[in-house]
Design a protein around this motif. Sequence first.
Motif, short mmCIF file in Angstrom:
data_model
loop_
_atom_site.label_atom_id
_atom_site.label_comp_id
_atom_site.label_asym_id
_atom_site.label_seq_id
_atom_site.Cartn_x
_atom_site.Cartn_y
_atom_site.Cartn_z
N ARG A 172 0.82 -1.32 0.15
CA ARG A 172 0.00 0.02 0.00
C ARG A 172 1.00 1.22 0.09
NH1 ARG A 172 -1.49 -0.45 5.09
NH2 ARG A 172 -2.84 1.49 5.15
N ILE A 173 0.42 2.30 -0.43
CA ILE A 173 1.10 3.60 -0.75
C ILE A 173 0.66 4.37 0.64
CG2 ILE A 173 1.50 5.68 -1.88
CD1 ILE A 173 0.21 4.27 -4.13
N ILE A 174 1.71 4.55 1.35
CA ILE A 174 1.50 5.51 2.65
C ILE A 174 2.16 6.89 2.42
CG2 ILE A 174 2.11 5.63 5.17
CD1 ILE A 174 0.47 3.39 4.33
N GLU A 175 1.55 7.89 2.86
CA GLU A 175 2.09 9.25 2.82
C GLU A 175 2.15 10.06 3.96
OE1 GLU A 175 -0.50 11.82 0.59
OE2 GLU A 175 -2.53 11.27 1.46
N GLY A 176 1.92 9.58 5.11
CA GLY A 176 2.00 10.07 6.23
C GLY A 176 2.14 9.22 7.34
N HIS A 177 2.92 9.77 8.41
CA HIS A 177 3.00 9.19 9.76
C HIS A 177 3.55 10.18 11.00
CE1 HIS A 177 7.48 8.71 9.79
NE2 HIS A 177 7.39 8.24 8.71
N LYS A 178 3.28 9.80 11.75
CA LYS A 178 3.66 10.58 12.97
C LYS A 178 5.16 10.75 13.28
CE LYS A 178 -0.70 9.76 15.73
NZ LYS A 178 -1.09 9.37 16.81
N GLY A 179 5.66 11.75 13.98
CA GLY A 179 6.84 11.88 14.40
C GLY A 179 7.23 10.60 15.41
N CYS A 180 8.46 10.46 15.82
CA CYS A 180 9.01 9.49 17.03
C CYS A 180 9.72 10.15 17.79
CB CYS A 180 9.22 8.22 16.51
SG CYS A 180 9.49 7.01 17.81
N TYR A 181 9.54 10.80 19.04
CA TYR A 181 10.52 11.32 19.82
C TYR A 181 10.93 10.61 21.14
CZ TYR A 181 9.98 15.79 17.25
OH TYR A 181 9.73 16.67 16.14
N GLU A 182 12.29 10.05 21.32
CA GLU A 182 12.40 9.30 22.26
C GLU A 182 13.20 10.05 23.33
OE1 GLU A 182 13.51 5.57 20.51
OE2 GLU A 182 11.62 4.89 20.18
N TYR A 183 13.00 9.57 24.72
CA TYR A 183 13.84 10.49 25.66
C TYR A 183 13.98 9.32 26.74
CZ TYR A 183 12.10 14.18 23.09
OH TYR A 183 11.78 15.35 22.32
N SER A 184 15.33 9.75 27.68
CA SER A 184 15.48 9.18 28.88
C SER A 184 15.87 10.39 29.80
CB SER A 184 16.73 7.90 28.80
OG SER A 184 16.47 6.96 28.09
N THR A 185 14.97 10.37 30.92
CA THR A 185 15.07 11.36 31.65
C THR A 185 15.54 10.70 33.24
OG1 THR A 185 13.04 12.53 30.92
CG2 THR A 185 14.03 13.20 33.10
N VAL A 190 16.57 1.27 51.19
CA VAL A 190 17.63 2.35 50.86
C VAL A 190 16.81 3.27 50.08
CG1 VAL A 190 19.71 2.84 49.34
CG2 VAL A 190 19.47 0.69 50.88
N ILE A 191 16.98 4.41 50.51
CA ILE A 191 16.46 5.66 49.80
C ILE A 191 17.20 5.69 48.32
CG2 ILE A 191 16.05 8.15 49.47
CD1 ILE A 191 16.17 8.18 52.60
N PRO A 192 16.54 5.60 47.29
CA PRO A 192 17.19 5.61 45.96
C PRO A 192 17.96 6.93 45.60
CG PRO A 192 14.87 5.35 45.49
CD PRO A 192 15.03 5.33 47.11
N GLY A 193 19.07 6.75 45.09
CA GLY A 193 19.77 7.97 44.76
C GLY A 193 19.67 8.16 43.16
N LYS A 194 19.14 7.11 42.61
CA LYS A 194 19.26 7.21 41.07
C LYS A 194 17.73 6.61 40.47
CE LYS A 194 23.51 8.69 40.27
NZ LYS A 194 23.86 10.18 39.67
N ALA A 195 17.41 7.29 39.38
CA ALA A 195 16.11 6.77 38.65
C ALA A 195 16.28 7.04 37.30
CB ALA A 195 15.00 7.38 39.42
N ARG A 196 15.34 6.47 36.66
CA ARG A 196 15.56 6.65 35.03
C ARG A 196 14.06 6.47 34.48
NH1 ARG A 196 18.39 2.88 32.56
NH2 ARG A 196 16.68 2.16 31.51
N VAL A 197 13.49 7.31 33.81
CA VAL A 197 12.36 7.34 32.96
C VAL A 197 12.51 7.10 31.42
CG1 VAL A 197 10.04 8.28 32.48
CG2 VAL A 197 10.99 8.32 35.06
N ASP A 198 12.12 6.19 30.95
CA ASP A 198 12.11 5.88 29.38
C ASP A 198 10.92 6.49 28.94
OD1 ASP A 198 15.03 5.36 29.44
OD2 ASP A 198 14.39 3.29 29.89
N TRP A 199 10.55 7.26 28.08
CA TRP A 199 9.39 7.74 27.55
C TRP A 199 9.60 8.01 26.06
CZ3 TRP A 199 8.06 12.93 26.45
CH2 TRP A 199 8.98 13.70 26.83
N GLU A 200 8.33 8.19 25.32
CA GLU A 200 8.31 8.64 24.10
C GLU A 200 6.91 9.46 23.73
OE1 GLU A 200 7.89 5.53 20.86
OE2 GLU A 200 5.71 5.51 21.61
#
Length: 384
Positions: free
Chosen positions: A168-181, A247-257
């Motif tokens: 099929r012919i596709i002429e459009g799609h959303k962007g894709c922005y990925e981050y780790s905070t 233990v109170i955590p000193g590091k954390a990471r959120v991966d999101w898009e």
Amino acid sequence: MLDDTKALLRQLIAFPTVSTDSNLAMIEFLGERLEAAGAKVDIHRDPGGAKANLYATLGPDRAGGILLSGHSDVVPVADQNWSSDPFAMAERDGLLYGRGTCDMKGFIAASVAMAPLLAERATGRPVHFAFTHDEELGCLGAQALAQVLRTREDRPSVAIIGEPTMMRIIEGHKGCYEYSTHFTGLEGHGSAPDRGVNAVEYAVRYVARLLELREKLKGRAPADSRFDPPWTTINTGALTGGVAHNVIPGKARVDWEMRPVQTSDADFVKDDLRRYCEHELLPLMRAVSPDADIVTEVIGEVVGLVPAEPNEAKAILMELTGANGADTVPFGTEAGIFQSLGMSAVICGPGSIEQAHKPDEFLAVDQLDQCLAMLDRLSERLKA
């Protein structure tokens, strides 16, 4: 031609080009095949030297050619239950099984198998091949290749990206922005939580803000949006952090898009999160520990493919396939990167995205045959 293409695809599947590993062997193999067909081949390595893009040209040295594009990398097979070796293509009941058969080595195999015929017919308009690395990691190879193409006077004007669309012919799609905070707090004993800065708890507050923004984005959907869903989406992929219960955590990471339907939505989200961190989260964290911090790492910001008129690529594919229109899809590709260079771009390739990334990924033989027929008809348009 179909048998030759299946044989070539079998060879390509045997290269285990998982994104975490090198793709050089496959790129060099493809370069040799294209050079044998008469193509001028350029191989551009990444800064680390372990991966590369291939850009090749058949036909006259002039601008306005047609680009056939595909990514060489595939997703991992670890922890997937395959019924056969994922890197040894197997044919059963008209289906070709193997990692990358539809996503997207099938299109690459068809394009390269057709190279001798394309070389014979490309007397008036050049045809180009772009095979990239690290599409699955954020279109890193295509973005690097775009920087090279910006400097070339013989840049193509039409791009066909062969991601699996069932032709099929596709002429459009959303962007894709990925981050780790990344959250930096202050560790301490769990019996005195007020004396530390709990990075996980602040990461949870951040995720809660993402959920609020996700709802707000629904109200920002353009009235004429053709996407499903019609608004920009946000997804939280992972939240990691902490070492023990006490233990109170000193590091954390959120991966999101997020998948923006318009760049203004991306700006809206990023501006809101910046203000939220600067004015609400960080003052609370730094009241306990001046070294506390929140840093967002950009994994990739891949622009979407915007439906446009006129679109020469769409017009050509409609003529070649007999389709009377074009659709949009929710998944991202490299197409928007080529569009940003001034090319008209569409996505059209063999296989179904429903099979991509899954165990026992397959490509139907009849889809491969349809792709070859399309490329054969395309070759006629290259004549002087």
